[in-house]
Design a protein around this motif. Structure first.
Motif, PDB file in Angstrom:
ATOM      1  N   TYR A  86      31.325 -34.118 -12.012  1.00 40.84           N
ATOM      2  CA  TYR A  86      30.018 -33.793 -11.471  1.00 40.84           C
ATOM      3  C   TYR A  86      29.155 -35.060 -11.367  1.00 40.84           C
ATOM      4  N   THR A  87      28.358 -35.138 -10.336  1.00 43.13           N
ATOM      5  CA  THR A  87      27.324 -36.164 -10.249  1.00 43.13           C
ATOM      6  C   THR A  87      26.043 -35.528 -10.788  1.00 43.13           C
ATOM      7  N   VAL A  88      25.629 -35.952 -11.963  1.00 40.34           N
ATOM      8  CA  VAL A  88      24.514 -35.313 -12.654  1.00 40.34           C
ATOM      9  C   VAL A  88      23.228 -36.092 -12.393  1.00 40.34           C
ATOM     10  N   VAL A  89      22.195 -35.380 -11.983  1.00 41.52           N
ATOM     11  CA  VAL A  89      20.889 -35.984 -11.728  1.00 41.52           C
ATOM     12  C   VAL A  89      19.891 -35.311 -12.654  1.00 41.52           C
ATOM     13  N   THR A  90      19.244 -36.096 -13.491  1.00 37.40           N
ATOM     14  CA  THR A  90      18.282 -35.556 -14.452  1.00 37.40           C
ATOM     15  C   THR A  90      16.972 -36.335 -14.380  1.00 37.40           C
ATOM     16  N   LYS A  91      15.957 -35.742 -14.968  1.00 34.10           N
ATOM     17  CA  LYS A  91      14.703 -36.462 -15.197  1.00 34.10           C
ATOM     18  C   LYS A  91      14.022 -35.799 -16.385  1.00 34.10           C
ATOM     19  N   PRO A  92      13.125 -36.505 -17.060  1.00 30.86           N
ATOM     20  CA  PRO A  92      12.460 -35.918 -18.223  1.00 30.86           C
ATOM     21  C   PRO A  92      11.582 -34.733 -17.823  1.00 30.86           C
ATOM     22  N   ALA A  93      11.666 -33.675 -18.600  1.00 36.45           N
ATOM     23  CA  ALA A  93      10.773 -32.536 -18.406  1.00 36.45           C
ATOM     24  C   ALA A  93       9.451 -32.826 -19.107  1.00 36.45           C
ATOM     25  N   LYS A  94       8.399 -32.177 -18.631  1.00 36.19           N
ATOM     26  CA  LYS A  94       7.078 -32.365 -19.220  1.00 36.19           C
ATOM     27  C   LYS A  94       6.661 -31.087 -19.932  1.00 36.19           C
ATOM     28  N   GLU A  95       6.292 -31.219 -21.187  1.00 36.23           N
ATOM     29  CA  GLU A  95       5.873 -30.073 -21.983  1.00 36.23           C
ATOM     30  C   GLU A  95       4.349 -30.061 -22.094  1.00 36.23           C
ATOM     31  N   PHE A  96       3.763 -28.879 -21.933  1.00 38.12           N
ATOM     32  CA  PHE A  96       2.318 -28.768 -22.027  1.00 38.12           C
ATOM     33  C   PHE A  96       1.948 -27.363 -22.491  1.00 38.12           C
ATOM     34  N   THR A  97       0.697 -27.188 -22.838  1.00 34.19           N
ATOM     35  CA  THR A  97       0.174 -25.887 -23.266  1.00 34.19           C
ATOM     36  C   THR A  97      -0.786 -25.380 -22.199  1.00 34.19           C
ATOM     37  N   ASP A  98      -0.576 -24.157 -21.738  1.00 34.66           N
ATOM     38  CA  ASP A  98      -1.420 -23.617 -20.671  1.00 34.66           C
ATOM     39  C   ASP A  98      -2.736 -23.082 -21.226  1.00 34.66           C
ATOM     40  N   SER A  99      -3.551 -22.504 -20.341  1.00 31.68           N
ATOM     41  CA  SER A  99      -4.886 -22.056 -20.727  1.00 31.68           C
ATOM     42  C   SER A  99      -4.875 -20.921 -21.735  1.00 31.68           C
ATOM     43  N   THR A 100      -3.720 -20.228 -21.851  1.00 31.87           N
ATOM     44  CA  THR A 100      -3.607 -19.132 -22.816  1.00 31.87           C
ATOM     45  C   THR A 100      -3.039 -19.601 -24.145  1.00 31.87           C
ATOM     46  N   GLY A 101      -2.764 -20.904 -24.256  1.00 30.36           N
ATOM     47  CA  GLY A 101      -2.193 -21.443 -25.480  1.00 30.36           C
ATOM     48  C   GLY A 101      -0.692 -21.313 -25.562  1.00 30.36           C
ATOM     49  N   ARG A 102      -0.047 -20.956 -24.454  1.00 29.91           N
ATOM     50  CA  ARG A 102       1.394 -20.764 -24.454  1.00 29.91           C
ATOM     51  C   ARG A 102       2.129 -22.039 -24.059  1.00 29.91           C
ATOM     52  N   ARG A 103       3.209 -22.318 -24.747  1.00 33.19           N
ATOM     53  CA  ARG A 103       4.013 -23.510 -24.474  1.00 33.19           C
ATOM     54  C   ARG A 103       4.715 -23.364 -23.133  1.00 33.19           C
ATOM     55  N   ARG A 104       4.601 -24.402 -22.297  1.00 31.59           N
ATOM     56  CA  ARG A 104       5.248 -24.419 -20.995  1.00 31.59           C
ATOM     57  C   ARG A 104       6.028 -25.716 -20.835  1.00 31.59           C
ATOM     58  N   VAL A 105       7.091 -25.653 -20.054  1.00 33.56           N
ATOM     59  CA  VAL A 105       7.888 -26.843 -19.769  1.00 33.56           C
ATOM     60  C   VAL A 105       8.072 -26.926 -18.265  1.00 33.56           C
ATOM     61  N   LYS A 106       7.645 -28.036 -17.690  1.00 31.76           N
ATOM     62  CA  LYS A 106       7.713 -28.204 -16.245  1.00 31.76           C
ATOM     63  C   LYS A 106       8.755 -29.262 -15.907  1.00 31.76           C
ATOM     64  N   GLY A 107       9.658 -28.933 -15.015  1.00 26.52           N
ATOM     65  CA  GLY A 107      10.686 -29.902 -14.633  1.00 26.52           C
ATOM     66  C   GLY A 107      11.326 -29.524 -13.316  1.00 26.52           C
ATOM     67  N   ASN A 108      10.640 -29.757 -12.223  1.00 29.25           N
ATOM     68  CA  ASN A 108      11.130 -29.370 -10.905  1.00 29.25           C
ATOM     69  C   ASN A 108      11.964 -30.498 -10.314  1.00 29.25           C
ATOM     70  N   MET A 109      13.183 -30.183  -9.877  1.00 24.40           N
ATOM     71  CA  MET A 109      14.113 -31.183  -9.340  1.00 24.40           C
ATOM     72  C   MET A 109      14.260 -31.087  -7.826  1.00 24.40           C
ATOM     73  N   ASP A 110      13.343 -30.388  -7.147  1.00 27.93           N
ATOM     74  CA  ASP A 110      13.501 -30.155  -5.713  1.00 27.93           C
ATOM     75  C   ASP A 110      13.525 -31.450  -4.904  1.00 27.93           C
ATOM     76  N   ILE A 111      12.658 -32.400  -5.225  1.00 25.85           N
ATOM     77  CA  ILE A 111      12.593 -33.645  -4.441  1.00 25.85           C
ATOM     78  C   ILE A 111      13.884 -34.432  -4.578  1.00 25.85           C
ATOM     79  N   GLU A 112      14.399 -34.538  -5.808  1.00 26.04           N
ATOM     80  CA  GLU A 112      15.646 -35.283  -6.016  1.00 26.04           C
ATOM     81  C   GLU A 112      16.795 -34.652  -5.236  1.00 26.04           C
ATOM     82  N   LEU A 113      16.880 -33.331  -5.284  1.00 25.15           N
ATOM     83  CA  LEU A 113      17.946 -32.640  -4.571  1.00 25.15           C
ATOM     84  C   LEU A 113      17.800 -32.832  -3.063  1.00 25.15           C
TER      85      LEU A 113
END
Length: 240
Positions: A86-113
């Motif tokens: 496999y040719t693996v393409v990765t990038k660091p995900a970004k972790e943040f807390t939303d307005s409700t105090g819930r943990r979220r992880v954002k990591g969209n790979m659409d541009i790379e693909l």
């Protein structure tokens, strides 16, 4: 454009003779679809499935990785994929807390693909995309204008369906993941719920992007991936 699924006994017709094929796997999307359908992907068998049916120029796998000191089973999986065709393409995900105090992880790979697919298009006759994301419709249209045939693999056999209608209409061929999953199923697992019934603890364990797309960031359990069984993306539910 073709507008129908390929049945299990028809998958040999996915490819024409002498086609040069590139496969693009949206890792988060495939993980979400496979868990919703209730199976684990055997990536070794997935690789063999395509290699036995066509001349594969490249087999790409895209995923964001949460870079923490805690163990995540996605990392050994990514390592194994990189050493096994496999040719693996990765990038660091970004972790943040939303307005409700819930943990979220954002990591969209659409541009790379998208960039990789456009660069690969002049070198292949056929592209296979594992994703149901409607944002890829314009990308598919652009690739088709270059004379490349496009197959999309996702599923309409869930509620709600996991492929955007505009993506399904745009592609030359749609293959339902449920029809071919037996070719690369490692084991059957309990289907994952979507919508309000989803378990919040599981959401926090898997990571949910701001757009609602998920990818694995579980930190429970010890390292499980081995050269003989690298395709397990998350620990077994019964593992403490």
């Amino acid at each position: 454009m073709a507008y129908g699924a390929v049945c299990p006994h028809q998958e040999r017709y996915m490819f024409n003779d002498n086609e040069r094929v590139a496969v693009f796997i949206d890792g988060a999307n495939l993980y979400s679809a496979s868990r919703t359908l209730g199976f684990d992907v055997d990536y070794k068998s997935l690789h063999a499935f395509f290699r036995n049916k066509a001349y594969i120029v490249r087999l790409f796998y895209y995923t964001a990785v949460l870079e923490t000191e805690e163990y995540t089973p996605l990392k050994p999986l990514v390592d194994w994929l990189g050493y096994n065709g496999y040719t693996v393409v990765t990038k660091p995900a970004k972790e943040f807390t939303d307005s409700t105090g819930r943990r979220r992880v954002k990591g969209n790979m659409d541009i790379e693909l998208a960039i990789d697919m456009l660069e690969m298009a002049p070198h292949v006759n056929h592209i296979v995309l594992f994703s149901g994301d409607g944002d890829f419709r314009r990308l598919i249209e652009a690739v088709q204008r270059k004379g490349v045939r496009v197959t999309v693999v996702s599923t309409i056999k869930t509620q709600p369906v996991l492929i955007a209608d505009e993506l399904r209409r745009q592609c030359d061929q749609f293959v339902d993941l449920a029809d071919i999953m037996g070719e690369f199923t490692r084991r059957v697992v309990p289907p994952r719920e979507h919508g309000p019934g989803r378990d919040m603890a599981r959401d926090r364990a898997e990571g949910v992007s701001a757009s609602g797309r998920t990818f694995t960031v579980e930190t429970v359990g010890g390292p499980r991936a081995t050269p003989d069984a690298p395709w397990r993306g998350v620990p077994d539910p019964e593992t403490p």
